[in-house]
Scaffold this motif. Structure first.
Motif, PDB file in Angstrom:
ATOM      1  N   UNK A 120       0.838  -1.215   0.000  1.00 32.03           N
ATOM      2  CA  UNK A 120       0.000   0.000   0.000  1.00 32.03           C
ATOM      3  C   UNK A 120       0.862   1.250   0.000  1.00 32.03           C
ATOM      4  N   UNK A 121       1.874   1.260   0.854  1.00 31.81           N
ATOM      5  CA  UNK A 121       2.721   2.456   0.981  1.00 31.81           C
ATOM      6  C   UNK A 121       3.539   2.722  -0.275  1.00 31.81           C
ATOM      7  N   UNK A 122       4.200   1.664  -0.746  1.00 36.78           N
ATOM      8  CA  UNK A 122       5.164   1.856  -1.836  1.00 36.78           C
ATOM      9  C   UNK A 122       4.473   2.244  -3.140  1.00 36.78           C
ATOM     10  N   UNK A 123       3.317   1.624  -3.413  1.00 40.13           N
ATOM     11  CA  UNK A 123       2.660   1.939  -4.677  1.00 40.13           C
ATOM     12  C   UNK A 123       1.975   3.314  -4.618  1.00 40.13           C
ATOM     13  N   UNK A 124       1.849   3.871  -3.410  1.00 43.10           N
ATOM     14  CA  UNK A 124       1.192   5.190  -3.279  1.00 43.10           C
ATOM     15  C   UNK A 124       2.188   6.327  -3.185  1.00 43.10           C
ATOM     16  N   UNK A 125       3.492   6.038  -3.091  1.00 42.85           N
ATOM     17  CA  UNK A 125       4.405   7.142  -2.781  1.00 42.85           C
ATOM     18  C   UNK A 125       4.947   7.869  -4.017  1.00 42.85           C
ATOM     19  N   UNK A 126       5.213   9.151  -3.807  1.00 40.99           N
ATOM     20  CA  UNK A 126       5.834   9.974  -4.849  1.00 40.99           C
ATOM     21  C   UNK A 126       6.688  11.016  -4.123  1.00 40.99           C
ATOM     22  N   UNK A 127       7.407  11.822  -4.886  1.00 41.48           N
ATOM     23  CA  UNK A 127       8.261  12.836  -4.251  1.00 41.48           C
ATOM     24  C   UNK A 127       8.389  14.033  -5.166  1.00 41.48           C
ATOM     25  N   UNK A 164       8.657  14.115   0.364  1.00 46.42           N
ATOM     26  CA  UNK A 164       7.902  12.898   0.066  1.00 46.42           C
ATOM     27  C   UNK A 164       6.396  13.101   0.148  1.00 46.42           C
ATOM     28  N   UNK A 165       5.647  12.412  -0.703  1.00 49.89           N
ATOM     29  CA  UNK A 165       4.184  12.457  -0.682  1.00 49.89           C
ATOM     30  C   UNK A 165       3.639  11.035  -0.739  1.00 49.89           C
ATOM     31  N   UNK A 166       2.368  10.901  -0.363  1.00 48.01           N
ATOM     32  CA  UNK A 166       1.717   9.597  -0.409  1.00 48.01           C
ATOM     33  C   UNK A 166       0.266   9.823  -0.806  1.00 48.01           C
ATOM     34  N   UNK A 167      -0.206   9.107  -1.844  1.00 46.93           N
ATOM     35  CA  UNK A 167      -1.549   9.333  -2.390  1.00 46.93           C
ATOM     36  C   UNK A 167      -2.625   9.283  -1.299  1.00 46.93           C
ATOM     37  N   UNK A 168      -2.388   8.462  -0.251  1.00 45.17           N
ATOM     38  CA  UNK A 168      -3.409   8.282   0.774  1.00 45.17           C
ATOM     39  C   UNK A 168      -3.191   9.224   1.966  1.00 45.17           C
ATOM     40  N   UNK A 169      -1.982   9.159   2.554  1.00 41.68           N
ATOM     41  CA  UNK A 169      -1.775   9.909   3.801  1.00 41.68           C
ATOM     42  C   UNK A 169      -1.304  11.346   3.598  1.00 41.68           C
ATOM     43  N   UNK A 170      -0.662  11.621   2.465  1.00 44.08           N
ATOM     44  CA  UNK A 170      -0.155  12.999   2.257  1.00 44.08           C
ATOM     45  C   UNK A 170      -0.134  13.290   0.757  1.00 44.08           C
ATOM     46  N   UNK A 175       4.676   0.417  11.712  1.00 40.39           N
ATOM     47  CA  UNK A 175       3.296   0.712  11.294  1.00 40.39           C
ATOM     48  C   UNK A 175       2.724   1.909  12.050  1.00 40.39           C
ATOM     49  N   UNK A 176       3.400   2.297  13.131  1.00 41.40           N
ATOM     50  CA  UNK A 176       2.930   3.459  13.905  1.00 41.40           C
ATOM     51  C   UNK A 176       3.037   4.734  13.076  1.00 41.40           C
ATOM     52  N   UNK A 177       2.418   5.787  13.597  1.00 45.65           N
ATOM     53  CA  UNK A 177       2.557   7.128  12.992  1.00 45.65           C
ATOM     54  C   UNK A 177       4.031   7.520  12.956  1.00 45.65           C
ATOM     55  N   UNK A 178       4.400   8.366  11.996  1.00 43.78           N
ATOM     56  CA  UNK A 178       5.803   8.767  11.841  1.00 43.78           C
ATOM     57  C   UNK A 178       6.408   9.289  13.161  1.00 43.78           C
ATOM     58  N   UNK A 179       5.637  10.143  13.880  1.00 41.89           N
ATOM     59  CA  UNK A 179       6.193  10.734  15.110  1.00 41.89           C
ATOM     60  C   UNK A 179       6.359   9.685  16.210  1.00 41.89           C
ATOM     61  N   UNK A 180       5.465   8.684  16.210  1.00 41.92           N
ATOM     62  CA  UNK A 180       5.577   7.615  17.213  1.00 41.92           C
ATOM     63  C   UNK A 180       6.810   6.741  16.904  1.00 41.92           C
ATOM     64  N   UNK A 181       7.015   6.450  15.622  1.00 42.47           N
ATOM     65  CA  UNK A 181       8.198   5.655  15.242  1.00 42.47           C
ATOM     66  C   UNK A 181       9.454   6.429  15.643  1.00 42.47           C
TER      67      UNK A 181
END
Ligand code: AMP
Length: 213
Positions: free
Chosen positions: A121-128, A135-141, A198-204
């Motif tokens: 899900x993450x990799x196929x959605x990412x762009x920059x 970095x961008x993500x079709x779903x989260x950003x 899998x946690x949020x970026x800030x939690x990781x």
């Protein structure tokens, strides 16, 4: 302090490495970034690795070890973050020797755990952003609706040529076959810790901070 961020493609190694660079002044050494820039600048190494990378296969140990060896001559004060390296036991051995020859060693190996479905899900959605690398993500950003990068305003967005399902499957296979043995290797050395990628970026980010101290 020298650390490795270890995890499959899409685990968030690059994102967390950039945060550590900002927060601690450490130096990020990403063999993927080095190889991609060799590819776009049309160097001899770039031409040799282009097809291998697009297919999602591993570039030879010899090439990536030479790339890393060259970078270790730089400033080491705040330490290195190895991102996407080592990926094989031979590379791990070589890194140990290289660091020892500089009178230093690895302090922590942080394994970032993410399940396969989330990776796809993450990799196929990412762009920059093609200009500043944001970095961008079709779903989260998603890319802003005005089509301009949040950081630099550029309207040039790119997707990695190996961020497609076929290539990702090969990259995951390479990870499980060639790279996952490093988990046992570093566990035996007593320097392995795991965080939930899998946690949020800030939690990781805080989980990693806890490990590094
Ligand atoms: P990455 O940006 O880390 O996902 O790397 C992208 C691609 O570069 C990988 O799929 C490999 O083809 C190649 N690559 C990067 N780092 C290494 C490495 N340490 N060993 C072998 N191949 C690598």
């Amino acid at each position: 302090m020298n650390i490795i961020l270890l995890g499959p493609p899409g685990a968030g190694k690059g994102t967390q490495a950039k945060i550590l660079v900002e927060a601690r002044g450490m130096v990020q050494l990403s063999t993927g970034d080095m190889l991609r820039s060799a590819k776009t600048s049309g160097t001899e190494i770039g031409d040799r690795v282009a097809a291998v990378m697009d297919a999602g296969k591993l570039v030879t140990d010899e090439i990536v070890i030479a790339l890393i060896a060259e970078k270790l001559d730089g400033d080491t004060a705040a330490g290195f973050i190895f991102d996407g390296f080592p990926r094989t036991l031979a590379q791990a051995d070589a890194l140990g020797f290289l660091l020892a020859s500089k009178g230093t060693s690895l302090d922590h190996v942080v394994q970032m755990q993410v399940d396969d479905e989330a990776l796809v899900r993450r990799v196929t959605a990412r762009s920059a952003c093609g200009s500043c690398g944001e970095g961008y993500n079709d779903i989260s950003k998603p890319v802003p609706s005005n089509g301009n990068c949040l950081q630099c305003g550029s309207s040039n967005f790119i997707r990695r040529s190996d961020d497609n399902e076929d290539s990702l499957r090969t990259r995951l296979m390479a990870y499980y076959k060639e790279t996952s043995p490093l988990i046992g290797y570093y566990h035996a050395k007593g320097i392995l810790s795991s965080v939930n990628g899998l946690d949020e970026i800030t939690q990781v980010q805080s989980s990693i901070s806890e490990v590094l101290g």
